[in-house]
Write a protein that holds these residues in place. Structure first.
Motif, mmCIF file in Angstrom:
data_model
loop_
_atom_site.group_PDB
_atom_site.id
_atom_site.type_symbol
_atom_site.label_atom_id
_atom_site.label_comp_id
_atom_site.label_asym_id
_atom_site.label_seq_id
_atom_site.Cartn_x
_atom_site.Cartn_y
_atom_site.Cartn_z
ATOM 1 N N PHE A 314 8.068 4.010 5.430
ATOM 2 C CA PHE A 314 7.081 3.097 4.862
ATOM 3 C C PHE A 314 6.088 2.573 5.907
ATOM 4 O O PHE A 314 5.248 1.738 5.589
ATOM 5 C CB PHE A 314 7.784 1.922 4.178
ATOM 6 C CG PHE A 314 8.341 2.268 2.828
ATOM 7 C CD1 PHE A 314 7.630 1.987 1.677
ATOM 8 C CD2 PHE A 314 9.566 2.896 2.711
ATOM 9 C CE1 PHE A 314 8.137 2.309 0.424
ATOM 10 C CE2 PHE A 314 10.087 3.227 1.467
ATOM 11 C CZ PHE A 314 9.374 2.940 0.319
ATOM 12 N N SER A 315 6.184 3.034 7.140
ATOM 13 C CA SER A 315 5.236 2.599 8.173
ATOM 14 C C SER A 315 3.894 3.294 8.003
ATOM 15 O O SER A 315 3.834 4.473 7.641
ATOM 16 C CB SER A 315 5.789 2.908 9.566
ATOM 17 O OG SER A 315 6.957 2.177 9.845
ATOM 18 N N TYR A 446 9.934 -5.444 12.881
ATOM 19 C CA TYR A 446 9.201 -5.464 11.616
ATOM 20 C C TYR A 446 7.794 -4.938 11.832
ATOM 21 O O TYR A 446 7.269 -4.935 12.956
ATOM 22 C CB TYR A 446 9.163 -6.878 11.024
ATOM 23 C CG TYR A 446 8.465 -7.906 11.881
ATOM 24 C CD1 TYR A 446 7.092 -8.149 11.752
ATOM 25 C CD2 TYR A 446 9.174 -8.654 12.827
ATOM 26 C CE1 TYR A 446 6.455 -9.102 12.536
ATOM 27 C CE2 TYR A 446 8.547 -9.601 13.609
ATOM 28 C CZ TYR A 446 7.179 -9.823 13.453
ATOM 29 O OH TYR A 446 6.539 -10.760 14.247
ATOM 30 N N SER A 447 7.168 -4.487 10.751
ATOM 31 C CA SER A 447 5.805 -3.956 10.844
ATOM 32 C C SER A 447 5.064 -4.190 9.536
ATOM 33 O O SER A 447 5.684 -4.391 8.480
ATOM 34 C CB SER A 447 5.826 -2.452 11.162
ATOM 35 O OG SER A 447 6.263 -1.702 10.042
ATOM 36 N N PHE A 448 3.732 -4.142 9.630
ATOM 37 C CA PHE A 448 2.843 -4.230 8.471
ATOM 38 C C PHE A 448 1.782 -3.142 8.593
ATOM 39 O O PHE A 448 1.416 -2.737 9.705
ATOM 40 C CB PHE A 448 2.155 -5.596 8.385
ATOM 41 C CG PHE A 448 3.104 -6.754 8.252
ATOM 42 C CD1 PHE A 448 3.669 -7.065 7.020
ATOM 43 C CD2 PHE A 448 3.437 -7.528 9.352
ATOM 44 C CE1 PHE A 448 4.544 -8.125 6.899
ATOM 45 C CE2 PHE A 448 4.317 -8.590 9.244
ATOM 46 C CZ PHE A 448 4.866 -8.886 8.012
ATOM 47 N N GLY A 449 1.293 -2.686 7.462
ATOM 48 C CA GLY A 449 0.234 -1.689 7.478
ATOM 49 C C GLY A 449 -0.688 -1.836 6.290
ATOM 50 O O GLY A 449 -0.271 -2.258 5.207
ATOM 51 N N THR A 461 -4.998 0.229 9.420
ATOM 52 C CA THR A 461 -4.601 -0.614 10.542
ATOM 53 C C THR A 461 -3.139 -1.003 10.356
ATOM 54 O O THR A 461 -2.650 -1.073 9.222
ATOM 55 C CB THR A 461 -5.481 -1.874 10.632
ATOM 56 O OG1 THR A 461 -5.086 -2.658 11.764
ATOM 57 C CG2 THR A 461 -5.361 -2.726 9.384
ATOM 58 N N SER A 462 -2.429 -1.232 11.462
ATOM 59 C CA SER A 462 -1.012 -1.559 11.382
ATOM 60 C C SER A 462 -0.586 -2.379 12.593
ATOM 61 O O SER A 462 -1.280 -2.413 13.628
ATOM 62 C CB SER A 462 -0.163 -0.283 11.285
ATOM 63 O OG SER A 462 -0.402 0.567 12.383
ATOM 64 N N TYR A 463 0.596 -2.995 12.468
ATOM 65 C CA TYR A 463 1.133 -3.871 13.517
ATOM 66 C C TYR A 463 2.647 -3.724 13.559
ATOM 67 O O TYR A 463 3.301 -3.653 12.510
ATOM 68 C CB TYR A 463 0.754 -5.326 13.238
ATOM 69 C CG TYR A 463 1.411 -6.329 14.166
ATOM 70 C CD1 TYR A 463 0.867 -6.602 15.414
ATOM 71 C CD2 TYR A 463 2.581 -6.991 13.790
ATOM 72 C CE1 TYR A 463 1.462 -7.524 16.277
ATOM 73 C CE2 TYR A 463 3.190 -7.908 14.640
ATOM 74 C CZ TYR A 463 2.622 -8.165 15.885
ATOM 75 O OH TYR A 463 3.223 -9.068 16.729
ATOM 76 N N ALA A 478 2.671 -3.750 19.197
ATOM 77 C CA ALA A 478 1.578 -2.781 19.173
ATOM 78 C C ALA A 478 0.774 -2.956 17.897
ATOM 79 O O ALA A 478 1.312 -3.358 16.860
ATOM 80 C CB ALA A 478 2.116 -1.362 19.276
ATOM 81 N N TYR A 479 -0.508 -2.653 17.975
ATOM 82 C CA TYR A 479 -1.360 -2.644 16.793
ATOM 83 C C TYR A 479 -2.440 -1.590 16.978
ATOM 84 O O TYR A 479 -2.750 -1.162 18.106
ATOM 85 C CB TYR A 479 -1.980 -4.021 16.520
ATOM 86 C CG TYR A 479 -2.756 -4.625 17.664
ATOM 87 C CD1 TYR A 479 -4.089 -4.286 17.904
ATOM 88 C CD2 TYR A 479 -2.156 -5.559 18.504
ATOM 89 C CE1 TYR A 479 -4.800 -4.863 18.943
ATOM 90 C CE2 TYR A 479 -2.858 -6.141 19.547
ATOM 91 C CZ TYR A 479 -4.180 -5.791 19.763
ATOM 92 O OH TYR A 479 -4.876 -6.361 20.816
#
Length: 561
Positions: A314-315, A446-449, A461-463, A478-479
């Motif tokens: 899901f990244s 954890y991450s968001f995109g 964009t993602s983090y 990282a982003y």
């Protein structure tokens, strides 16, 4: 402890498999486990059943029937045979087929396209003669025969074997087995320039192959097995991470841990960077990065075996049309690549995973999909991801030992009336640290995109944030951000990435800009890769930052299948 984990894994797998076995004949989904770039689980439906009589349209070279010569009822159908024959037409414009006419209603097997019907016949008088001629498609004829004055064909027309009655199905069709094969091959060369070093050539190659064998039950449940293998030539690194700077473990200003009176360097689980220890770099790598069993249904997908976890699946990351990227890049011309935003907490280690279908899209206008996975441990070593069990070798950096890895992922997507598509994802992973040393801690990441796409462009964009499995201030963050524009065969890519590893005291900024051109499945690209980063060094007993930068002008090619 091991027996308990095995029992939990078995019980969880049994429960999820039972849920999938409840599926009835509904849409069959392709699993996102197959490839991060493949269609989502809800995007591919089951093939439609074969039509009773598929229409046949003769090719342009087929002799046309003059409109005035058509019979009264205009009946039209075709039949394929080896030899031409004539059949008298009844006064009412109909005819009775010969008794020896061989026909078939076609065969359909799960995963196979509907078979072409072969009981096509045509009734039509030619030049006023009440005759019917049986013939094959023009594309199947070995010789084009002239038409005589009576409107009949001369010569022999040989139909393809598949068009002569019912063909014998293959062994895979008899058992309803479907095989798929996919992957890519990417290779490139670059003129690479580093500060205080001469310009030199750098080459890379990356091969990723995946094969699956599956079958579909009458209730719509797909089950099967898959394998994925990778091979890579990349001179500057062994997977992601590696030794950076020169900060000896014996210096109190550098990150270290003391084991049996020996000071050893340490590296984080997510970043995999370290300042002191053996440089694990090899040019050529091979890895079996997928070996799994799966169940797929309209209720979701279940996977057991070696493959990516739910947080990884899901990244999101900055999009790119090129092999080399500013983040999450599988290859690196410079050897300084330091940015990834994929949450690969368990890598491709053995696990059990569940991915739901997309839900609620038709009700609330926003599609929702989620996934969860469990891995006994995070140990796996392949091309880009390499986590091993610690050894007693004092020259090797010590890393946290992560077990019982739980991963979660969720995705929200919506398509607007103007054609704009938006997807938002979030992931979380947690694992237990079992080394027992106070310098380490349980893993938390954890991450968001976010991805927006329109007719010709895609922006993403993602983090990512991870504590690296470290008890102190050793986070890896990282982003990235990037855009692609492809109005035709030509395409443009521009992306930027930033990373910080507090444990290894590393900071990095990198960018990629390039153009590409597509030839069907082939793609050629050229562009520039630039990386600037800071790493720690001990100079005169004082820790300082050393600047490293590199630029590579590259040309590359790839084929996807």
């Amino acid at each position: 402890m091991a027996a308990t984990k095995t029992l939990v894994l078995f019980a969880t797998g049994t429960l999820l498999a039972t849920i999938s076995l409840m599926a009835t004949a509904q849409a069959i989904s392709q699993s996102p486990f197959a490839n991060k770039n493949k269609k989502k689980a809800w995007e591919i439906a089951a093939p439609p059943p074969p039509e009773p009589h598929a229409p046949y349209v003769p090719a342009a070279q087929t002799p046309q029937i003059p409109p005035a010569a058509q019979n009264t009822n205009g009946a039209s159908a075709y039949h394929f045979t080896d030899q031409p024959t004539t059949v008298p037409v009844q006064p009412n414009g109909t005819y009775t087929p010969p008794a020896n006419t061989e026909t078939t209603n076609g065969q359909y097997y799960p995963g196979k396209q509907p078979a072409r019907q072969t009981d096509y016949q045509q009734t039509a008088p030619r030049n006023g003669t009440q005759n019917i001629t049986q013939y094959t498609q023009p594309s199947q004829r070995q010789n084009q025969a002239p038409q005589n004055t009576q409107g009949t064909y001369q010569g022999t027309y040989n139909a393809a074997p598949a068009l002569r009655g019912t063909s014998k199905p293959s062994w895979s069709e008899r058992f309803g087995i479907e095989t798929t094969f996919s992957g890519y091959i990417k290779a490139g060369v670059a003129a690479m320039d580093q500060v205080d070093k001469d310009v030199k050539l750098a080459g890379v190659a990356d091969i990723n192959l995946r094969g699956e064998v599956s079958a579909i039950t009458n209730g719509g449940l797909e089950y099967g097995a898959g394998l994925r293998a990778r091979a890579q030539f990349d001179k500057h690194r062994r997977g992601f991470g590696g030794r950076v700077g020169d900060c000896p473990a014996t210096d109190p200003q550098c990150a270290s841990v003391t084991i049996d009176a020996n000071a050893r360097g340490v590296k984080g689980h997510t970043g995999q960077f370290y300042n002191d220890g053996f440089r694990d770099v090899r040019e050529t790598e091979f890895g079996l990065e997928g070996a799994y069993l799966f169940l797929r249904s309209s209720y979701g997908d279940v996977l057991i075996g070696r493959d990516g976890g739910s947080a990884y699946l899901f990244s999101l990351g900055a999009p790119s049309l090129l092999a080399v990227k500013a983040s999450n890049s599988p290859v690196d011309y410079t050897g300084l690549d330091s940015v990834k935003t994929y949450n690969d907490a368990s890598g491709f280690s053995e696990k059990i995973a569940y991915t739901s279908p997309r839900m609620l899209g038709d009700n609330i206008g926003v599609g929702i999909q989620f996934g969860a996975s469990y891995a006994l441990n995070a140990r796996a070593c392949g091309v880009d991801y390499c986590v091993r069990k610690n050894t007693n070798n004092p020259i090797e950096a010590l890393a946290p030992e992560i077990e019982d890895v739980m991963e979660f992922g969720v995705s929200f997507d919506r398509t607007f009336e103007n054609g704009l598509k938006a997807e938002l994802t979030g992931t979380y992973a947690r694992g237990s640290e079992v080394n027992g040393n106070a310098i380490f801690d349980d893993l938390s990441a954890y991450s968001f995109g976010l991805e927006l796409s329109g007719k010709n462009f895609t922006f993403g964009t993602s983090y990512l944030n991870s504590n690296n499995g470290f008890a102190g201030d050793g986070d890896y963050t990282a982003y990235d951000a990037g855009i692609t524009w492809q109005p035709s065969n030509w395409g443009l890519t521009a992306s930027y990435g930033h990373a910080s590893d507090k444990l290894a005291r590393l900071k990095s900024d990198q960018a990629v800009f390039g153009v590409s051109y597509d030839f069907d499945k082939f793609r050629l690209g050229t562009g520039v890769q630039y990386i600037n980063r800071k790493v720690p060094v001990i100079n005169g007993g004082v820790r300082e930052e050393r600047k490293e930068d590199a630029a590579a002008l590259f040309i590359e090619g790839s084929v996807t299948f």
